[in-house]
Design a protein around this motif. Structure first.
Motif, PDB file in Angstrom:
ATOM      1  N   ARG A 115       1.210   4.277  -2.836  1.00 14.78           N
ATOM      2  CA  ARG A 115       1.062   5.712  -2.554  1.00 14.78           C
ATOM      3  C   ARG A 115       2.248   6.506  -3.074  1.00 14.78           C
ATOM      4  O   ARG A 115       2.095   7.596  -3.619  1.00 14.78           O
ATOM      5  CB  ARG A 115       0.909   5.939  -1.056  1.00 14.78           C
ATOM      6  CG  ARG A 115      -0.422   5.507  -0.521  1.00 14.78           C
ATOM      7  CD  ARG A 115      -0.563   5.861   0.927  1.00 14.78           C
ATOM      8  NE  ARG A 115      -1.649   5.093   1.506  1.00 14.78           N
ATOM      9  CZ  ARG A 115      -1.724   4.752   2.769  1.00 14.78           C
ATOM     10  NH1 ARG A 115      -0.775   5.108   3.599  1.00 14.78           N
ATOM     11  NH2 ARG A 115      -2.752   4.063   3.215  1.00 14.78           N
ATOM     12  N   ASP A 161       1.863   6.917  -6.715  1.00  9.39           N
ATOM     13  CA  ASP A 161       0.869   7.953  -7.030  1.00  9.39           C
ATOM     14  C   ASP A 161       1.478   9.344  -6.939  1.00  9.39           C
ATOM     15  O   ASP A 161       1.265  10.193  -7.807  1.00  9.39           O
ATOM     16  CB  ASP A 161      -0.329   7.867  -6.079  1.00  9.39           C
ATOM     17  CG  ASP A 161      -1.199   6.656  -6.338  1.00  9.39           C
ATOM     18  OD1 ASP A 161      -1.146   6.122  -7.461  1.00  9.39           O
ATOM     19  OD2 ASP A 161      -1.927   6.252  -5.403  1.00  9.39           O
ATOM     20  N   ASP A 170       0.835  -1.199   0.000  1.00  6.62           N
ATOM     21  CA  ASP A 170       0.000   0.000   0.000  1.00  6.62           C
ATOM     22  C   ASP A 170       0.872   1.252   0.000  1.00  6.62           C
ATOM     23  O   ASP A 170       0.612   2.210  -0.742  1.00  6.62           O
ATOM     24  CB  ASP A 170      -0.919  -0.016   1.222  1.00  6.62           C
ATOM     25  CG  ASP A 170      -2.015   1.021   1.139  1.00  6.62           C
ATOM     26  OD1 ASP A 170      -2.581   1.187   0.039  1.00  6.62           O
ATOM     27  OD2 ASP A 170      -2.285   1.665   2.161  1.00  6.62           O
TER      28      ASP A 170
END
Length: 124
Positions: free
Chosen positions: A12, A15, A8
């Protein structure tokens, strides 16, 4: 759904990098050249990332995990496929962790056997 914090977190970061990369389009050529010199080569499809991950999984689990994450980030993939790639990335990270633990244990055993009073330096 159980979420792996490492996967995760990596998502991020990707992104954020993509958001910054859109603003810095002029540096794109330099970035591509730098990526090409490492295992971060930009590939066109998720399948190519997965094939490279599978080929590198034994020798370089973290590199394979990165490729699985790249594959999971390709547009147009269905949710089960994305979850499959992220699970594979998690498994690669676990393999890397286990490999590092094993290497540390072997190094500690070699160090202990090389100390005076160990098997190599016993006095008669």
């Amino acid at each position: 759904r159980k979420i792996n914090p490492d996967v995760d977190f990596a998502g991020r970061i990707a992104d954020i990098l993509e958001a910054n990369g859109a603003a810095e389009a002029s540096a794109d050529d330099g970035r591509k050249a730098a990526l090409a010199s490492h295992n971060n080569t930009l590939l066109k499809t998720a399948g190519k990332h997965v094939r490279r991950a599978e080929a590198n999984r034994e020798e370089a689990p973290m590199s394979a995990a990165a490729d699985y994450l790249r594959a999971s980030r390709r547009t147009g993939l269905e949710k089960p496929i994305i979850e499959k790639y992220r699970a594979a990335a998690t498994a690669c990270m676990v393999e890397e962790f286990q490999l590092r633990e094993q290497l540390a244990k072997e190094a500690a055993e070699r160090e202990a056997s090389a100390r005076p009073g160990g098997d190599l330096f016993e006095k008669d």
